[in-house]
Design an enzyme around this catalytic site. Structure first.
Site, PDB file in Angstrom:
ATOM      1  N   HIS A  27      -8.390   6.351 -69.026  1.00 40.96           N
ATOM      2  CA  HIS A  27      -7.896   5.587 -67.867  1.00 40.96           C
ATOM      3  C   HIS A  27      -7.872   4.094 -68.128  1.00 40.96           C
ATOM      4  O   HIS A  27      -7.832   3.283 -67.195  1.00 40.96           O
ATOM      5  CB  HIS A  27      -8.740   5.915 -66.627  1.00 40.96           C
ATOM      6  CG  HIS A  27      -8.583   7.345 -66.184  1.00 40.96           C
ATOM      7  ND1 HIS A  27      -9.476   7.978 -65.361  1.00 40.96           N
ATOM      8  CD2 HIS A  27      -7.625   8.269 -66.469  1.00 40.96           C
ATOM      9  CE1 HIS A  27      -9.080   9.244 -65.155  1.00 40.96           C
ATOM     10  NE2 HIS A  27      -7.964   9.438 -65.821  1.00 40.96           N
ATOM     11  N   CYS A  79       5.781  -5.552 -72.170  1.00 41.41           N
ATOM     12  CA  CYS A  79       5.686  -5.729 -73.628  1.00 41.41           C
ATOM     13  C   CYS A  79       4.301  -5.425 -74.182  1.00 41.41           C
ATOM     14  O   CYS A  79       4.102  -5.442 -75.392  1.00 41.41           O
ATOM     15  CB  CYS A  79       6.144  -7.131 -74.031  1.00 41.41           C
ATOM     16  SG  CYS A  79       4.940  -8.422 -73.649  1.00 41.41           S
ATOM     17  N   CYS A 104       7.648 -12.347 -71.627  1.00 39.12           N
ATOM     18  CA  CYS A 104       8.814 -11.587 -71.160  1.00 39.12           C
ATOM     19  C   CYS A 104       8.964 -11.569 -69.639  1.00 39.12           C
ATOM     20  O   CYS A 104       9.833 -10.864 -69.110  1.00 39.12           O
ATOM     21  CB  CYS A 104       8.744 -10.160 -71.695  1.00 39.12           C
ATOM     22  SG  CYS A 104       7.602  -9.108 -70.805  1.00 39.12           S
ATOM     23  N   THR A 149     -23.406   4.476 -63.109  1.00 40.22           N
ATOM     24  CA  THR A 149     -24.052   4.078 -61.843  1.00 40.22           C
ATOM     25  C   THR A 149     -25.448   3.492 -62.101  1.00 40.22           C
ATOM     26  O   THR A 149     -25.871   2.583 -61.395  1.00 40.22           O
ATOM     27  CB  THR A 149     -24.181   5.258 -60.855  1.00 40.22           C
ATOM     28  OG1 THR A 149     -24.889   6.320 -61.488  1.00 40.22           O
ATOM     29  CG2 THR A 149     -22.825   5.755 -60.395  1.00 40.22           C
TER      30      THR A 149
HETATM   31  P1  NAD Z   1     -16.471  10.373 -59.498  1.00 40.93           P
HETATM   32  O1  NAD Z   1     -16.903   9.195 -58.708  1.00 40.93           O
HETATM   33  O2  NAD Z   1     -15.460  11.280 -58.961  1.00 40.93           O
HETATM   34  O3  NAD Z   1     -17.734  11.277 -59.831  1.00 40.93           O
HETATM   35  C1  NAD Z   1     -18.900  10.759 -60.355  1.00 40.93           C
HETATM   36  C2  NAD Z   1     -19.918  11.893 -60.447  1.00 40.93           C
HETATM   37  O4  NAD Z   1     -21.059  11.363 -61.100  1.00 40.93           O
HETATM   38  C3  NAD Z   1     -20.373  12.409 -59.082  1.00 40.93           C
HETATM   39  O5  NAD Z   1     -20.153  13.797 -59.039  1.00 40.93           O
HETATM   40  C4  NAD Z   1     -21.881  12.081 -59.025  1.00 40.93           C
HETATM   41  O6  NAD Z   1     -22.623  13.148 -58.540  1.00 40.93           O
HETATM   42  C5  NAD Z   1     -22.219  11.847 -60.464  1.00 40.93           C
HETATM   43  N1  NAD Z   1     -23.251  10.822 -60.680  1.00 40.93           N
HETATM   44  C6  NAD Z   1     -23.295   9.567 -60.178  1.00 40.93           C
HETATM   45  N2  NAD Z   1     -24.349   8.912 -60.679  1.00 40.93           N
HETATM   46  C7  NAD Z   1     -24.993   9.772 -61.503  1.00 40.93           C
HETATM   47  C8  NAD Z   1     -26.158   9.697 -62.324  1.00 40.93           C
HETATM   48  N3  NAD Z   1     -26.871   8.575 -62.411  1.00 40.93           N
HETATM   49  N4  NAD Z   1     -26.520  10.797 -63.032  1.00 40.93           N
HETATM   50  C9  NAD Z   1     -25.792  11.940 -62.947  1.00 40.93           C
HETATM   51  N5  NAD Z   1     -24.687  12.071 -62.205  1.00 40.93           N
HETATM   52  C10 NAD Z   1     -24.296  11.001 -61.503  1.00 40.93           C
HETATM   53  O7  NAD Z   1     -16.095   9.806 -60.912  1.00 40.93           O
HETATM   54  P2  NAD Z   1     -15.091  10.356 -62.036  1.00 40.93           P
HETATM   55  O8  NAD Z   1     -15.190  11.828 -62.165  1.00 40.93           O
HETATM   56  O9  NAD Z   1     -15.328   9.504 -63.216  1.00 40.93           O
HETATM   57  O10 NAD Z   1     -13.633  10.057 -61.481  1.00 40.93           O
HETATM   58  C11 NAD Z   1     -13.332   8.884 -60.837  1.00 40.93           C
HETATM   59  C12 NAD Z   1     -12.324   7.961 -61.517  1.00 40.93           C
HETATM   60  O11 NAD Z   1     -12.789   6.668 -61.193  1.00 40.93           O
HETATM   61  C13 NAD Z   1     -12.285   7.980 -62.999  1.00 40.93           C
HETATM   62  O12 NAD Z   1     -10.998   8.264 -63.325  1.00 40.93           O
HETATM   63  C14 NAD Z   1     -12.615   6.551 -63.483  1.00 40.93           C
HETATM   64  O13 NAD Z   1     -11.489   6.032 -64.143  1.00 40.93           O
HETATM   65  C15 NAD Z   1     -12.756   5.733 -62.249  1.00 40.93           C
HETATM   66  N6  NAD Z   1     -13.983   4.917 -62.093  1.00 40.93           N
HETATM   67  C16 NAD Z   1     -14.546   4.308 -63.180  1.00 40.93           C
HETATM   68  C17 NAD Z   1     -15.713   3.567 -63.033  1.00 40.93           C
HETATM   69  C18 NAD Z   1     -16.312   2.905 -64.251  1.00 40.93           C
HETATM   70  O14 NAD Z   1     -15.575   2.583 -65.169  1.00 40.93           O
HETATM   71  N7  NAD Z   1     -17.622   2.723 -64.299  1.00 40.93           N
HETATM   72  C19 NAD Z   1     -16.313   3.437 -61.780  1.00 40.93           C
HETATM   73  C20 NAD Z   1     -15.700   4.073 -60.670  1.00 40.93           C
HETATM   74  C21 NAD Z   1     -14.536   4.823 -60.869  1.00 40.93           C
HETATM   75 ZN    ZN Z   2       5.421  -9.164 -71.526  1.00 39.89          ZN
END
Ligand code: NAD
Ligand code: ZN
Length: 248
Positions: free
Chosen positions: A120, A131, A156, A27
């Protein structure tokens, strides 16, 4: 001793650390997470894998969303949290980063591919679901936005999808097995920026703990597993890890 000093000491005393990261570590790079206020779930309902597979309209919607949010993903740069973990890997302290993220920012912070376990998948490219052939996104986007074409595999005729794991899609076996091995072999397991509600990924911290590792949770908001951790820090990842590891 404050929490920063405690974490510093735990890291100093560890010989084999594993990090487990979620959307919260990215974030500060400008990529919204799912569950915070203003997060992705407040705008979009997730598209389940079966719906993606069975409906052209859902596939269209998935690609529309992907390209609508892609600029944010492409402009994002690794932040101090990513850099702190990269430093621990470089020092040989951290043997793996298990990530739920799909943004590729751990790789871009300089961590070698073989130290990163993507549970993920990755949204910076696409693959054929039949494929496995890899495809870059730019030509897919051009055909989709220009001619409304849904991408199919040149080899494919299979369906192409970003290389991510959707809800309802099978977890990647090799990555799950590697994550399991690393988790069982570590003596310090640090969760950074995950709400720990998406299973099976969220099961790893408890596996580590059962095997005798110390568990640290660094997250802005409380998680369901806070009461099972040896140290919980409710704070921002970048500023906290900068102080703990000494990076900018
Ligand atoms: P989530 O959104 O459920 O939780 C994120 C957590 O991070 C929250 O509890 C929040 O309090 C905390 N948070 C946010 N910013 C923060 C900071 N700067 N410092 C400390 N804590 C902070 O995310 P999750 O548990 O990763 O699960 C969501 C799913 O979403 C995952 O499976 C992932 O694949 C996917 N996702 C990925 C991305 C990415 O690749 N950047 C972005 C969004 C969602
Ligand atoms: Zn293919």
């Amino acid at each position: 001793m404050d929490d920063i000093e405690r974490l510093h000491e735990m890291i100093a005393g560890a010989t084999r650390m594993v990090a487990f990261t979620g959307a919260g570590i990215s974030t500060e790079s400008g990529i919204p997470d799912f569950r915070s206020p203003g997060g992705i779930w407040t705008k979009y309902q997730p598209i389940y894998f079966d719906d993606f597979m069975s409906s052209d309209e859902m596939r269209r919607e998935a690609w529309r969303r992907k390209f609508a949010t892609d600029a944010t993903m492409q402009q994002a740069e690794p932040n101090a949290g990513h850099r702190a973990l990269a430093k621990l890997v470089e020092q040989g302290k951290m043997t793996a980063i298990i990530t739920q993220n799909i943004d590729g920012l751990h790789q871009r912070s300089g961590v070698p591919d073989q130290k990163i376990i993507e549970l993920h998948g990755n949204t910076t490219y696409a693959t054929c679901l039949d494929c496995g052939q890899r495809y870059e996104l730019a030509p897919i986007r051009k055909a989709f936005e220009g001619k409304g074409e849904l991408p199919i595999c040149e080899k494919c005729d299979g369906i192409l999808k970003t290389a991510t794991i959707s809800f309802g899609q099978a977890m990647p076996e090799i990555q799950m097995a590697r994550a399991q091995d690393e988790t069982m072999g570590c003596d310090l397991f640090i969760v950074l920026g995950s709400s720990l509600v998406v299973y099976p990924a969220a099961g790893f911290p408890q596996i580590a703990r059962r095997k005798g590792a110390k568990l640290v949770i660094l997250n802005r908001d409380p998680t369901d597993q806070d009461d099972k951790a040896d140290l919980v820090i409710h704070g921002e990842i970048g500023p906290t890890m900068s102080r703990v590891v000494g990076v900018n």
